[in-house]
Design a protein around this motif. Structure first.
Motif, PDB file in Angstrom:
ATOM      1  N   ILE A   1      29.499  22.869  24.617  1.00 37.29           N
ATOM      2  CA  ILE A   1      28.543  22.181  23.749  1.00 37.29           C
ATOM      3  C   ILE A   1      28.191  20.846  24.381  1.00 37.29           C
ATOM      4  N   ASP A   2      26.907  20.664  24.633  1.00 42.54           N
ATOM      5  CA  ASP A   2      26.419  19.391  25.158  1.00 42.54           C
ATOM      6  C   ASP A   2      26.588  18.341  24.051  1.00 42.54           C
ATOM      7  N   PRO A   3      27.113  17.171  24.368  1.00 43.98           N
ATOM      8  CA  PRO A   3      27.288  16.129  23.351  1.00 43.98           C
ATOM      9  C   PRO A   3      25.998  15.799  22.596  1.00 43.98           C
ATOM     10  N   LYS A   4      24.845  16.009  23.222  1.00 45.06           N
ATOM     11  CA  LYS A   4      23.573  15.734  22.537  1.00 45.06           C
ATOM     12  C   LYS A   4      23.372  16.661  21.340  1.00 45.06           C
ATOM     13  N   ALA A   5      24.081  17.801  21.315  1.00 46.70           N
ATOM     14  CA  ALA A   5      23.924  18.756  20.215  1.00 46.70           C
ATOM     15  C   ALA A   5      24.763  18.374  19.006  1.00 46.70           C
ATOM     16  N   VAL A   6      25.636  17.388  19.160  1.00 51.51           N
ATOM     17  CA  VAL A   6      26.552  17.015  18.071  1.00 51.51           C
ATOM     18  C   VAL A   6      25.930  15.906  17.226  1.00 51.51           C
ATOM     19  N   ASP A   7      25.576  16.284  16.014  1.00 56.00           N
ATOM     20  CA  ASP A   7      25.031  15.333  15.044  1.00 56.00           C
ATOM     21  C   ASP A   7      25.865  15.485  13.779  1.00 56.00           C
ATOM     22  N   PRO A   8      26.700  14.500  13.465  1.00 57.97           N
ATOM     23  CA  PRO A   8      27.572  14.619  12.285  1.00 57.97           C
ATOM     24  C   PRO A   8      26.805  14.874  10.993  1.00 57.97           C
ATOM     25  N   ASP A   9      25.548  14.484  10.962  1.00 58.17           N
ATOM     26  CA  ASP A   9      24.746  14.688   9.757  1.00 58.17           C
ATOM     27  C   ASP A   9      24.068  16.054   9.737  1.00 58.17           C
ATOM     28  N   ASP A  10      24.203  16.836  10.827  1.00 59.51           N
ATOM     29  CA  ASP A  10      23.548  18.147  10.887  1.00 59.51           C
ATOM     30  C   ASP A  10      24.446  19.163  11.603  1.00 59.51           C
ATOM     31  N   VAL A  11      25.605  19.402  11.025  1.00 62.72           N
ATOM     32  CA  VAL A  11      26.556  20.347  11.596  1.00 62.72           C
ATOM     33  C   VAL A  11      25.993  21.769  11.544  1.00 62.72           C
ATOM     34  N   GLU A  12      25.189  22.069  10.553  1.00 63.03           N
ATOM     35  CA  GLU A  12      24.643  23.422  10.384  1.00 63.03           C
ATOM     36  C   GLU A  12      23.821  23.860  11.601  1.00 63.03           C
TER      37      GLU A  12
END
Length: 113
Positions: free
Chosen positions: A58-69
């Motif tokens: 998983i690229d860190p850019k894909a990690v958004d704590p507000d949009d885990v879905e």
């Protein structure tokens, strides 16, 4: 000899060779890996040719704590794509052998069938 000129020994040798080829193809599949990605490469999954999930990146850019879905959807899409690629690889390697041995193996009592 069988009616029609068949030779039982020759038939058994052919079946044993097909079984050996089949087992070789299975081993090749187990050591083969396919990788597929989703989200423009933000998430990738690697699956062996026999369907075992080996890893997820998983690229860190894909990690958004507000949009885990969305991340969950990307992981699922990558795993599904890699699994489909592995199935296609298995069909390419095993298709003709599996079809032939599926019809012969049960009737000949060959191991691994």
């Amino acid at each position: 000899m069988f009616p029609g000129g068949g030779d039982m020994q020759k038939l058994l040798q052919q079946a044993q060779q097909m079984q050996a080829d089949y087992m070789q193809a299975q081993q090749e599949l187990a050591s083969s890996e396919v990788t597929a990605s989703a989200g423009g490469g933000l998430v990738s999954a690697t699956v062996t040719g026999d369907g075992e999930l080996k890893g997820v990146k998983i690229d860190p850019k894909a990690v958004d704590p507000d949009d885990v879905e969305t991340l969950e959807d990307l992981v699922l899409a990558a795993v599904q794509a890699a699994t489909e690629d592995a199935k296609r690889l298995a069909e390419q390697k095993m298709g003709p052998l599996g079809d032939a041995l599926g019809g012969l193996g049960g009737g000949l009592g060959l191991p691994g069938m």
